[in-house]
Design a protein around this motif. Structure first.
Motif, PDB file in Angstrom:
ATOM      1  N   ASN A   7       0.830  -1.210   0.000  1.00 37.10           N
ATOM      2  CA  ASN A   7       0.000   0.000   0.000  1.00 37.10           C
ATOM      3  C   ASN A   7       0.863   1.257   0.000  1.00 37.10           C
ATOM      4  O   ASN A   7       0.557   2.224  -0.703  1.00 37.10           O
ATOM      5  CB  ASN A   7      -0.960   0.004   1.188  1.00 37.10           C
ATOM      6  CG  ASN A   7      -2.084  -0.980   1.012  1.00 37.10           C
ATOM      7  OD1 ASN A   7      -2.575  -1.172  -0.091  1.00 37.10           O
ATOM      8  ND2 ASN A   7      -2.480  -1.629   2.084  1.00 37.10           N
ATOM      9  N   ALA A  10       2.419   1.638  -3.476  1.00 36.58           N
ATOM     10  CA  ALA A  10       1.409   2.109  -4.427  1.00 36.58           C
ATOM     11  C   ALA A  10       1.148   3.592  -4.221  1.00 36.58           C
ATOM     12  O   ALA A  10       1.104   4.367  -5.186  1.00 36.58           O
ATOM     13  CB  ALA A  10       0.117   1.309  -4.263  1.00 36.58           C
ATOM     14  N   TYR A  11       1.014   3.994  -2.971  1.00 36.52           N
ATOM     15  CA  TYR A  11       0.769   5.407  -2.660  1.00 36.52           C
ATOM     16  C   TYR A  11       1.925   6.270  -3.159  1.00 36.52           C
ATOM     17  O   TYR A  11       1.706   7.305  -3.801  1.00 36.52           O
ATOM     18  CB  TYR A  11       0.583   5.575  -1.154  1.00 36.52           C
ATOM     19  CG  TYR A  11       0.488   7.014  -0.724  1.00 36.52           C
ATOM     20  CD1 TYR A  11      -0.703   7.723  -0.888  1.00 36.52           C
ATOM     21  CD2 TYR A  11       1.572   7.673  -0.167  1.00 36.52           C
ATOM     22  CE1 TYR A  11      -0.794   9.057  -0.512  1.00 36.52           C
ATOM     23  CE2 TYR A  11       1.492   8.994   0.209  1.00 36.52           C
ATOM     24  CZ  TYR A  11       0.311   9.692   0.040  1.00 36.52           C
ATOM     25  OH  TYR A  11       0.228  11.008   0.413  1.00 36.52           O
ATOM     26  N   ARG A  15      -0.293   5.427  -7.643  1.00 37.93           N
ATOM     27  CA  ARG A  15      -1.195   4.477  -8.297  1.00 37.93           C
ATOM     28  C   ARG A  15      -2.052   3.772  -7.254  1.00 37.93           C
ATOM     29  O   ARG A  15      -1.692   3.701  -6.091  1.00 37.93           O
ATOM     30  CB  ARG A  15      -0.390   3.416  -9.050  1.00 37.93           C
ATOM     31  CG  ARG A  15       0.383   3.938 -10.227  1.00 37.93           C
ATOM     32  CD  ARG A  15       1.312   2.844 -10.750  1.00 37.93           C
ATOM     33  NE  ARG A  15       1.886   3.148 -12.031  1.00 37.93           N
ATOM     34  CZ  ARG A  15       2.914   3.954 -12.218  1.00 37.93           C
ATOM     35  NH1 ARG A  15       3.472   4.563 -11.199  1.00 37.93           N
ATOM     36  NH2 ARG A  15       3.395   4.160 -13.423  1.00 37.93           N
ATOM     37  N   SER A  16      -3.143   3.191  -7.723  1.00 37.47           N
ATOM     38  CA  SER A  16      -3.920   2.329  -6.840  1.00 37.47           C
ATOM     39  C   SER A  16      -3.113   1.050  -6.635  1.00 37.47           C
ATOM     40  O   SER A  16      -2.190   0.746  -7.403  1.00 37.47           O
ATOM     41  CB  SER A  16      -5.270   1.988  -7.472  1.00 37.47           C
ATOM     42  OG  SER A  16      -5.091   1.146  -8.593  1.00 37.47           O
ATOM     43  N   SER A  18      -3.949  -2.091  -7.077  1.00 38.33           N
ATOM     44  CA  SER A  18      -4.063  -3.046  -8.195  1.00 38.33           C
ATOM     45  C   SER A  18      -3.281  -2.573  -9.421  1.00 38.33           C
ATOM     46  O   SER A  18      -2.625  -3.372 -10.092  1.00 38.33           O
ATOM     47  CB  SER A  18      -5.528  -3.297  -8.555  1.00 38.33           C
ATOM     48  OG  SER A  18      -6.158  -2.100  -8.915  1.00 38.33           O
ATOM     49  N   THR A  19      -3.308  -1.280  -9.697  1.00 39.08           N
ATOM     50  CA  THR A  19      -2.555  -0.738 -10.832  1.00 39.08           C
ATOM     51  C   THR A  19      -1.056  -0.855 -10.582  1.00 39.08           C
ATOM     52  O   THR A  19      -0.287  -1.226 -11.473  1.00 39.08           O
ATOM     53  CB  THR A  19      -2.936   0.729 -11.102  1.00 39.08           C
ATOM     54  OG1 THR A  19      -4.334   0.785 -11.393  1.00 39.08           O
ATOM     55  CG2 THR A  19      -2.146   1.315 -12.250  1.00 39.08           C
TER      56      THR A  19
END
Length: 71
Positions: A7, A10-11, A15-16, A18-19
């Motif tokens: 997480n 991604a942050y 991006r999200s 999943s992306t």
């Protein structure tokens, strides 16, 4: 070699989750956690080969402290 959160990655990438995972796999042909594990293993191999550190010390310094008691 601190704990890594997908997480957080991604942050930081904007991006999200999943992306981030999908894009990471496209680029590196592996999952982010496998990639991190492999980098830690590479570092552990390097330390064991080129230093006088014990297996336990290398495990702790590379994030494998849960297996250090097997050495």
């Amino acid at each position: 070699m601190n704990p890594v959160s997908l997480n957080e990655l991604a942050y930081l990438s904007g991006r999200s989750l999943s992306t981030f995972k999908r894009d990471f796999r496209k680029i590196y042909n592996t999952s982010p956690m496998k990639w991190i594990r492999n980098r830690r293993l590479d570092k552990a191999k390097e330390l064991l080969t080129h230093t006088s550190l014990s297996v336990s010390d290398v495990c702790f310094s590379t994030g494998f402290e849960n297996i250090a008691h097997f050495s």
